[in-house]
Design a protein around this motif. Structure first.
Motif, PDB file in Angstrom:
ATOM      1  N   LEU A 149       0.871  -1.179   0.000  1.00 53.77           N
ATOM      2  CA  LEU A 149       0.000   0.000   0.000  1.00 53.77           C
ATOM      3  C   LEU A 149       0.901   1.220   0.000  1.00 53.77           C
ATOM      4  N   ARG A 150       0.709   2.104  -0.964  1.00 55.00           N
ATOM      5  CA  ARG A 150       1.633   3.218  -1.155  1.00 55.00           C
ATOM      6  C   ARG A 150       0.901   4.550  -1.151  1.00 55.00           C
ATOM      7  N   ALA A 151       1.528   5.560  -0.550  1.00 54.13           N
ATOM      8  CA  ALA A 151       1.059   6.951  -0.593  1.00 54.13           C
ATOM      9  C   ALA A 151       2.245   7.804  -1.026  1.00 54.13           C
ATOM     10  N   MET A 152       2.029   8.711  -1.975  1.00 51.05           N
ATOM     11  CA  MET A 152       3.108   9.553  -2.499  1.00 51.05           C
ATOM     12  C   MET A 152       2.597  10.979  -2.706  1.00 51.05           C
ATOM     13  N   PHE A 153       3.496  11.940  -2.522  1.00 45.63           N
ATOM     14  CA  PHE A 153       3.263  13.328  -2.919  1.00 45.63           C
ATOM     15  C   PHE A 153       4.281  13.631  -4.011  1.00 45.63           C
ATOM     16  N   ARG A 154       3.816  14.200  -5.132  1.00 45.39           N
ATOM     17  CA  ARG A 154       4.723  14.538  -6.228  1.00 45.39           C
ATOM     18  C   ARG A 154       4.521  15.989  -6.652  1.00 45.39           C
ATOM     19  N   TYR A 155       5.618  16.585  -7.049  1.00 44.68           N
ATOM     20  CA  TYR A 155       5.611  17.925  -7.634  1.00 44.68           C
ATOM     21  C   TYR A 155       6.187  17.778  -9.035  1.00 44.68           C
ATOM     22  N   SER A 156       5.465  18.271 -10.037  1.00 45.32           N
ATOM     23  CA  SER A 156       5.896  18.144 -11.426  1.00 45.32           C
ATOM     24  C   SER A 156       6.170  19.516 -12.024  1.00 45.32           C
ATOM     25  N   LEU A 157       7.271  19.611 -12.730  1.00 39.47           N
ATOM     26  CA  LEU A 157       7.626  20.813 -13.488  1.00 39.47           C
ATOM     27  C   LEU A 157       7.425  20.497 -14.957  1.00 39.47           C
ATOM     28  N   ALA A 158       6.563  21.259 -15.643  1.00 36.45           N
ATOM     29  CA  ALA A 158       6.235  20.985 -17.037  1.00 36.45           C
ATOM     30  C   ALA A 158       6.649  22.147 -17.922  1.00 36.45           C
ATOM     31  N   ASP A 159       6.813  21.870 -19.209  1.00 35.75           N
ATOM     32  CA  ASP A 159       7.217  22.901 -20.157  1.00 35.75           C
ATOM     33  C   ASP A 159       6.094  23.274 -21.125  1.00 35.75           C
ATOM     34  N   GLY A 160       4.837  23.065 -20.753  1.00 34.75           N
ATOM     35  CA  GLY A 160       3.730  23.273 -21.671  1.00 34.75           C
ATOM     36  C   GLY A 160       3.002  24.585 -21.501  1.00 34.75           C
ATOM     37  N   ASP A 161       2.051  24.809 -22.405  1.00 27.63           N
ATOM     38  CA  ASP A 161       1.218  26.010 -22.359  1.00 27.63           C
ATOM     39  C   ASP A 161       0.017  25.827 -21.433  1.00 27.63           C
ATOM     40  N   ALA A 162      -0.486  24.598 -21.302  1.00 29.58           N
ATOM     41  CA  ALA A 162      -1.676  24.364 -20.478  1.00 29.58           C
ATOM     42  C   ALA A 162      -1.364  24.554 -19.004  1.00 29.58           C
ATOM     43  N   TYR A 163      -0.261  24.013 -18.538  1.00 31.54           N
ATOM     44  CA  TYR A 163       0.139  24.244 -17.152  1.00 31.54           C
ATOM     45  C   TYR A 163       1.653  24.146 -17.035  1.00 31.54           C
ATOM     46  N   SER A 164       2.190  24.856 -16.035  1.00 25.54           N
ATOM     47  CA  SER A 164       3.643  24.921 -15.877  1.00 25.54           C
ATOM     48  C   SER A 164       4.146  24.041 -14.732  1.00 25.54           C
ATOM     49  N   ASN A 165       3.294  23.717 -13.777  1.00 25.28           N
ATOM     50  CA  ASN A 165       3.673  22.824 -12.683  1.00 25.28           C
ATOM     51  C   ASN A 165       2.402  22.242 -12.076  1.00 25.28           C
ATOM     52  N   SER A 166       2.573  21.214 -11.275  1.00 25.87           N
ATOM     53  CA  SER A 166       1.417  20.621 -10.620  1.00 25.87           C
ATOM     54  C   SER A 166       1.849  19.939  -9.332  1.00 25.87           C
ATOM     55  N   LYS A 167       0.879  19.782  -8.449  1.00 30.29           N
ATOM     56  CA  LYS A 167       1.058  19.046  -7.204  1.00 30.29           C
ATOM     57  C   LYS A 167       0.069  17.893  -7.242  1.00 30.29           C
ATOM     58  N   GLU A 168       0.527  16.721  -6.817  1.00 28.36           N
ATOM     59  CA  GLU A 168      -0.384  15.589  -6.802  1.00 28.36           C
ATOM     60  C   GLU A 168      -0.150  14.715  -5.574  1.00 28.36           C
ATOM     61  N   PHE A 169      -1.238  14.140  -5.103  1.00 27.85           N
ATOM     62  CA  PHE A 169      -1.201  13.215  -3.984  1.00 27.85           C
ATOM     63  C   PHE A 169      -1.823  11.919  -4.463  1.00 27.85           C
ATOM     64  N   SER A 170      -1.141  10.788  -4.250  1.00 27.83           N
ATOM     65  CA  SER A 170      -1.659   9.509  -4.732  1.00 27.83           C
ATOM     66  C   SER A 170      -1.727   8.479  -3.613  1.00 27.83           C
ATOM     67  N   LEU A 171      -2.737   7.634  -3.702  1.00 23.69           N
ATOM     68  CA  LEU A 171      -2.922   6.473  -2.837  1.00 23.69           C
ATOM     69  C   LEU A 171      -3.120   5.274  -3.740  1.00 23.69           C
ATOM     70  N   GLY A 172      -2.432   4.161  -3.441  1.00 20.32           N
ATOM     71  CA  GLY A 172      -2.577   3.019  -4.319  1.00 20.32           C
ATOM     72  C   GLY A 172      -2.127   1.718  -3.702  1.00 20.32           C
ATOM     73  N   ALA A 173      -2.281   0.664  -4.497  1.00 16.50           N
ATOM     74  CA  ALA A 173      -1.901  -0.682  -4.081  1.00 16.50           C
ATOM     75  C   ALA A 173      -1.047  -1.308  -5.169  1.00 16.50           C
ATOM     76  N   ARG A 174      -0.147  -2.199  -4.750  1.00 15.46           N
ATOM     77  CA  ARG A 174       0.731  -2.931  -5.655  1.00 15.46           C
ATOM     78  C   ARG A 174       0.609  -4.416  -5.347  1.00 15.46           C
ATOM     79  N   TYR A 175       0.640  -5.234  -6.390  1.00 14.00           N
ATOM     80  CA  TYR A 175       0.701  -6.684  -6.216  1.00 14.00           C
ATOM     81  C   TYR A 175       2.051  -7.146  -6.737  1.00 14.00           C
ATOM     82  N   TYR A 176       2.858  -7.748  -5.863  1.00 17.54           N
ATOM     83  CA  TYR A 176       4.197  -8.219  -6.209  1.00 17.54           C
ATOM     84  C   TYR A 176       4.150  -9.703  -6.544  1.00 17.54           C
ATOM     85  N   PHE A 177       4.808 -10.068  -7.633  1.00 14.18           N
ATOM     86  CA  PHE A 177       4.919 -11.470  -8.016  1.00 14.18           C
ATOM     87  C   PHE A 177       6.082 -12.057  -7.240  1.00 14.18           C
ATOM     88  N   TYR A 178       5.820 -12.431  -6.001  1.00 10.36           N
ATOM     89  CA  TYR A 178       6.816 -12.832  -5.028  1.00 10.36           C
ATOM     90  C   TYR A 178       7.239 -14.268  -5.232  1.00 10.36           C
TER      91      TYR A 178
END
Length: 178
Positions: A149-178
């Protein structure tokens, strides 16, 4: 695109069948993301995004992860009318275990994303694609060897016209082939 995802899935299934426990583990996952881009103009500035990912975890070191994501249609009303927007993209992240503990780790990440935006306002459509540098910090808990179970905060720097940066918060799950 569908052929590439099918091919990528086949590669990860093949790697999963040959994985040596304790060295590396392929995985698949799903994330919910709330993204707030710094948008120019009167466009929506908060998006709910679904993200699918696949990666290879190198035990006690980190992981390499590929992702594809797409947002819901968002709208924003103002005096000048209603505007609509949608974000989608793909990319890769390198995750580093900053600190390991018994059933998880504190993570740092750096990655590349190719993000696209489709924005509509007052009968005009604006499309833009941009490259983004993604920097993140978060953590993962592993209740079982197969699940994370993973939680991450990311900050993105973009070079586009629509947006120049963004902040995102994610929650998710991973299944490992153990």
């Amino acid at each position: 695109m569908k052929k590439n995802l099918f091919w990528l899935g086949g590669v990860f299934l093949m790697l999963a069948s040959t994985a040596n426990a304790g060295e590396y583990m392929p995985y698949v996952g799903f994330d919910y993301i709330n993204k707030t881009p710094h948008v120019s103009g009167n466009y929506p500035d908060n998006y709910d995004i679904a993200n699918i990912n696949a990666g290879m975890k190198f035990v006690d070191l980190g992981a390499v992860e590929l992702f594809a994501e797409r947002s819901m249609h968002e709208k924003k009303s103002s005096d000048s009318g209603t505007s609509r927007g949608r974000l989608y993209g793909w990319g890769a992240d390198v995750l580093v275990n900053g600190w390991n503990f018994n059933d998880g780790a504190i993570l740092g990440s750096v990655g590349y994303g190719r993000m696209s935006a489709k924005l509509k306002h007052a009968g005009h459509t604006r499309k833009d694609s941009e490259n983004a540098l993604r920097l993140g910090v978060g953590g993962e808990m592993n209740p079982t060897p197969e699940w994370g179970l993973r939680a991450m905060f990311r900050y993105s720097l973009a070079d586009g016209d629509a947006y120049s940066n963004s902040k995102e918060f994610s929650l998710g799950a991973r299944y490992y082939f153990y």
